[in-house]
Motif scaffolding. Structure first.
Motif, PDB file in Angstrom:
ATOM      1  N   ASP A  83      66.724  17.494  -2.205  1.00  0.00           N
ATOM      2  CA  ASP A  83      65.490  18.106  -2.698  1.00  0.00           C
ATOM      3  C   ASP A  83      64.310  17.929  -1.750  1.00  0.00           C
ATOM      4  O   ASP A  83      63.156  18.014  -2.166  1.00  0.00           O
ATOM      5  CB  ASP A  83      65.132  17.539  -4.073  1.00  0.00           C
ATOM      6  CG  ASP A  83      64.801  16.049  -4.031  1.00  0.00           C
ATOM      7  OD1 ASP A  83      65.041  15.398  -2.982  1.00  0.00           O
ATOM      8  OD2 ASP A  83      64.308  15.523  -5.055  1.00  0.00           O
ATOM      9  N   HIS A  86      61.685  20.634  -1.897  1.00  0.00           N
ATOM     10  CA  HIS A  86      60.943  20.553  -3.156  1.00  0.00           C
ATOM     11  C   HIS A  86      59.874  19.465  -3.070  1.00  0.00           C
ATOM     12  O   HIS A  86      58.743  19.652  -3.527  1.00  0.00           O
ATOM     13  CB  HIS A  86      61.886  20.239  -4.325  1.00  0.00           C
ATOM     14  CG  HIS A  86      62.801  21.353  -4.702  1.00  0.00           C
ATOM     15  ND1 HIS A  86      63.914  21.689  -3.960  1.00  0.00           N
ATOM     16  CD2 HIS A  86      62.770  22.219  -5.758  1.00  0.00           C
ATOM     17  CE1 HIS A  86      64.541  22.699  -4.541  1.00  0.00           C
ATOM     18  NE2 HIS A  86      63.869  23.047  -5.633  1.00  0.00           N
ATOM     19  N   ARG A  87      60.228  18.325  -2.496  1.00  0.00           N
ATOM     20  CA  ARG A  87      59.260  17.229  -2.384  1.00  0.00           C
ATOM     21  C   ARG A  87      58.075  17.626  -1.503  1.00  0.00           C
ATOM     22  O   ARG A  87      56.921  17.291  -1.789  1.00  0.00           O
ATOM     23  CB  ARG A  87      59.947  15.982  -1.821  1.00  0.00           C
ATOM     24  CG  ARG A  87      60.865  15.281  -2.819  1.00  0.00           C
ATOM     25  CD  ARG A  87      61.481  14.034  -2.202  1.00  0.00           C
ATOM     26  NE  ARG A  87      62.226  13.269  -3.188  1.00  0.00           N
ATOM     27  CZ  ARG A  87      61.702  12.300  -3.933  1.00  0.00           C
ATOM     28  NH1 ARG A  87      60.419  11.998  -3.819  1.00  0.00           N
ATOM     29  NH2 ARG A  87      62.453  11.645  -4.789  1.00  0.00           N
ATOM     30  N   HIS A  90      56.003  20.124  -3.650  1.00  0.00           N
ATOM     31  CA  HIS A  90      55.405  19.611  -4.886  1.00  0.00           C
ATOM     32  C   HIS A  90      54.614  18.328  -4.696  1.00  0.00           C
ATOM     33  O   HIS A  90      53.676  18.066  -5.453  1.00  0.00           O
ATOM     34  CB  HIS A  90      56.504  19.359  -5.926  1.00  0.00           C
ATOM     35  CG  HIS A  90      57.304  20.572  -6.257  1.00  0.00           C
ATOM     36  ND1 HIS A  90      58.559  20.506  -6.828  1.00  0.00           N
ATOM     37  CD2 HIS A  90      57.039  21.904  -6.097  1.00  0.00           C
ATOM     38  CE1 HIS A  90      59.034  21.730  -7.006  1.00  0.00           C
ATOM     39  NE2 HIS A  90      58.131  22.594  -6.572  1.00  0.00           N
ATOM     40  N   GLU A  91      54.989  17.512  -3.686  1.00  0.00           N
ATOM     41  CA  GLU A  91      54.391  16.181  -3.540  1.00  0.00           C
ATOM     42  C   GLU A  91      53.523  16.016  -2.308  1.00  0.00           C
ATOM     43  O   GLU A  91      52.712  15.079  -2.258  1.00  0.00           O
ATOM     44  CB  GLU A  91      55.506  15.122  -3.505  1.00  0.00           C
ATOM     45  CG  GLU A  91      56.386  15.100  -4.738  1.00  0.00           C
ATOM     46  CD  GLU A  91      57.562  14.151  -4.589  1.00  0.00           C
ATOM     47  OE1 GLU A  91      57.605  13.413  -3.573  1.00  0.00           O
ATOM     48  OE2 GLU A  91      58.441  14.152  -5.469  1.00  0.00           O
ATOM     49  N   LEU A 120      58.623  27.590  -2.869  1.00  0.00           N
ATOM     50  CA  LEU A 120      58.716  26.582  -3.918  1.00  0.00           C
ATOM     51  C   LEU A 120      57.338  26.170  -4.428  1.00  0.00           C
ATOM     52  O   LEU A 120      57.143  25.966  -5.625  1.00  0.00           O
ATOM     53  CB  LEU A 120      59.471  25.356  -3.395  1.00  0.00           C
ATOM     54  CG  LEU A 120      60.978  25.543  -3.202  1.00  0.00           C
ATOM     55  CD1 LEU A 120      61.557  24.415  -2.359  1.00  0.00           C
ATOM     56  CD2 LEU A 120      61.682  25.614  -4.554  1.00  0.00           C
ATOM     57  N   HIS A 121      56.384  26.067  -3.521  1.00  0.00           N
ATOM     58  CA  HIS A 121      55.028  25.697  -3.942  1.00  0.00           C
ATOM     59  C   HIS A 121      54.422  26.793  -4.814  1.00  0.00           C
ATOM     60  O   HIS A 121      53.820  26.508  -5.858  1.00  0.00           O
ATOM     61  CB  HIS A 121      54.150  25.449  -2.722  1.00  0.00           C
ATOM     62  CG  HIS A 121      52.768  24.986  -3.069  1.00  0.00           C
ATOM     63  ND1 HIS A 121      52.481  23.688  -3.406  1.00  0.00           N
ATOM     64  CD2 HIS A 121      51.592  25.662  -3.145  1.00  0.00           C
ATOM     65  CE1 HIS A 121      51.193  23.571  -3.673  1.00  0.00           C
ATOM     66  NE2 HIS A 121      50.632  24.758  -3.526  1.00  0.00           N
ATOM     67  N   ALA A 123      55.982  28.949  -6.622  1.00  0.00           N
ATOM     68  CA  ALA A 123      56.683  29.018  -7.906  1.00  0.00           C
ATOM     69  C   ALA A 123      56.180  27.957  -8.880  1.00  0.00           C
ATOM     70  O   ALA A 123      56.076  28.199 -10.086  1.00  0.00           O
ATOM     71  CB  ALA A 123      58.183  28.861  -7.689  1.00  0.00           C
ATOM     72  N   ARG A 124      55.843  26.772  -8.359  1.00  0.00           N
ATOM     73  CA  ARG A 124      55.363  25.681  -9.213  1.00  0.00           C
ATOM     74  C   ARG A 124      53.873  25.826  -9.537  1.00  0.00           C
ATOM     75  O   ARG A 124      53.445  25.542 -10.652  1.00  0.00           O
ATOM     76  CB  ARG A 124      55.616  24.335  -8.504  1.00  0.00           C
ATOM     77  CG  ARG A 124      54.959  23.121  -9.159  1.00  0.00           C
ATOM     78  CD  ARG A 124      55.579  22.741 -10.481  1.00  0.00           C
ATOM     79  NE  ARG A 124      56.943  22.283 -10.364  1.00  0.00           N
ATOM     80  CZ  ARG A 124      57.292  21.004 -10.145  1.00  0.00           C
ATOM     81  NH1 ARG A 124      56.367  20.069 -10.011  1.00  0.00           N
ATOM     82  NH2 ARG A 124      58.575  20.670 -10.069  1.00  0.00           N
ATOM     83  N   PHE A 125      53.080  26.267  -8.552  1.00  0.00           N
ATOM     84  CA  PHE A 125      51.626  26.344  -8.706  1.00  0.00           C
ATOM     85  C   PHE A 125      51.187  27.811  -8.613  1.00  0.00           C
ATOM     86  O   PHE A 125      50.433  28.204  -7.719  1.00  0.00           O
ATOM     87  CB  PHE A 125      50.930  25.497  -7.649  1.00  0.00           C
ATOM     88  CG  PHE A 125      51.376  24.057  -7.659  1.00  0.00           C
ATOM     89  CD1 PHE A 125      50.884  23.171  -8.606  1.00  0.00           C
ATOM     90  CD2 PHE A 125      52.300  23.591  -6.732  1.00  0.00           C
ATOM     91  CE1 PHE A 125      51.297  21.836  -8.623  1.00  0.00           C
ATOM     92  CE2 PHE A 125      52.720  22.268  -6.740  1.00  0.00           C
ATOM     93  CZ  PHE A 125      52.217  21.387  -7.695  1.00  0.00           C
ATOM     94  N   GLU A 196      64.478  29.661  -9.129  1.00  0.00           N
ATOM     95  CA  GLU A 196      63.099  29.174  -9.145  1.00  0.00           C
ATOM     96  C   GLU A 196      62.102  30.222  -8.658  1.00  0.00           C
ATOM     97  O   GLU A 196      60.918  30.163  -8.996  1.00  0.00           O
ATOM     98  CB  GLU A 196      62.990  27.908  -8.300  1.00  0.00           C
ATOM     99  CG  GLU A 196      63.743  26.738  -8.903  1.00  0.00           C
ATOM    100  CD  GLU A 196      63.812  25.545  -7.982  1.00  0.00           C
ATOM    101  OE1 GLU A 196      62.791  24.872  -7.799  1.00  0.00           O
ATOM    102  OE2 GLU A 196      64.913  25.286  -7.437  1.00  0.00           O
ATOM    103  N   GLY A 199      59.366  32.156 -10.800  1.00  0.00           N
ATOM    104  CA  GLY A 199      58.067  31.643 -11.181  1.00  0.00           C
ATOM    105  C   GLY A 199      56.931  32.140 -10.308  1.00  0.00           C
ATOM    106  O   GLY A 199      55.755  31.889 -10.619  1.00  0.00           O
TER     107      GLY A 199
END
Length: 264
Positions: A83, A86-87, A90-91, A120-121, A123-125, A196, A199
């Motif tokens: 991941d 993803h990290r 997201h992090e 990925l960013h 999709a999350r935000f 994902e 999103g």
């Protein structure tokens, strides 16, 4: 361009992030954040971000992810997990934006792994990103990708590739092995972010070369099938780095894309 460093708390330690601002004086202009590929860094982009920002009248932020460029290297015993992208999405990006005082919704311009991280960013935000330009992103793992990463491993062990990467990274071993080992780790063959992508709510421009050695056109076509209406640009006579092989085509498409979506 001005170079600075931001410090974030990541994985329980302070991590220094190398950053370079482009035309910060253009206060009302769109902000484009550049996310580099698996062996990239601020320096590896060379002058492309400045060229793009000049052509579009944009501001720019270029940075080296942890482990790359002049940013904090990986610890000697630190290995990345399946991941890892993803990290980063997201992090790392949220605290970096906070540390730099970025409150607006930027445009993300990502290449290869950086393109996947941008997806990925977003999709999350979903409400914090204005739009995406992704070059040769990965949304699943293909045989040709793994085969060429295996070739890169041989080149790093048997040629002067470490010395060449040393021009762009304070610790080339940190940059190379962090990327290479996880991509060749057998469980990573099942990495897939297609679901994902649904999103994502912002506009997307996905660009790929027809001669990309690290992925087929099914990568960007897969984005379009999940995130309509994604705009696709498939470039002939172009490999894995469209901004190097076809820089003017990428600049023209990106400037048009951002201006048209910003002022529909």
């Amino acid at each position: 361009m001005s170079t600075t460093f931001a410090t974030i708390d990541w994985r329980g330690r302070a991590v220094r992030i190398e950053c370079e601002w482009i035309a910060p004086e253009r206060g009302d202009a769109p902000l484009v954040v550049f996310l580099h590929e698996g062996l990239g860094s601020v320096a590896m982009w060379k002058d492309f971000p400045a060229q793009l920002c000049a052509a579009g009248g944009f501001r720019g932020l270029v940075f080296s992810r942890p482990g790359y460029g002049r940013s904090t290297p990986r610890d000697a015993d630190e290995t990345w997990d399946v991941d890892f992208m993803h990290r980063q999405a997201h992090e790392v990006l949220p605290p970096l934006f906070d540390a730099l005082g970025i409150a607006e919704a930027p445009w993300l311009f990502g290449h290869s792994d950086g393109g996947s991280i941008a997806l990925l960013h977003a999709a999350r935000f979903a409400d914090k990103i204005a739009g995406l330009v992704v070059l040769a992103p990965h949304i699943f793992v293909e045989d040709k990708t793994v085969a060429n990463i295996e070739l890169a491993r041989s080149a790093y062990l048997d040629t002067d590739l470490p010395q060449k990467l040393g021009r762009y990274h304070d610790d080339p071993d940190s940059a190379f092995w962090g990327w290479n080992r996880i991509w060749l780790h057998p469980p990573f063959r099942h990495w897939n972010i297609e679901a994902e992508l649904e999103g994502i709510r912002c506009p997307v421009l996905a660009i790929q070369g027809e001669d990309d050695a690290y992925g087929t056109l099914q990568q960007i076509r897969g984005i379009a099938s999940r995130v309509p209406p994604t705009q696709l640009l498939e470039l002939p006579d172009c490999g894995h780095s469209p901004h190097r092989d076809q820089p003017q085509a990428v600049i023209d498409a990106t400037v048009s894309f951002i201006h048209n979506r910003r002022h529909p």
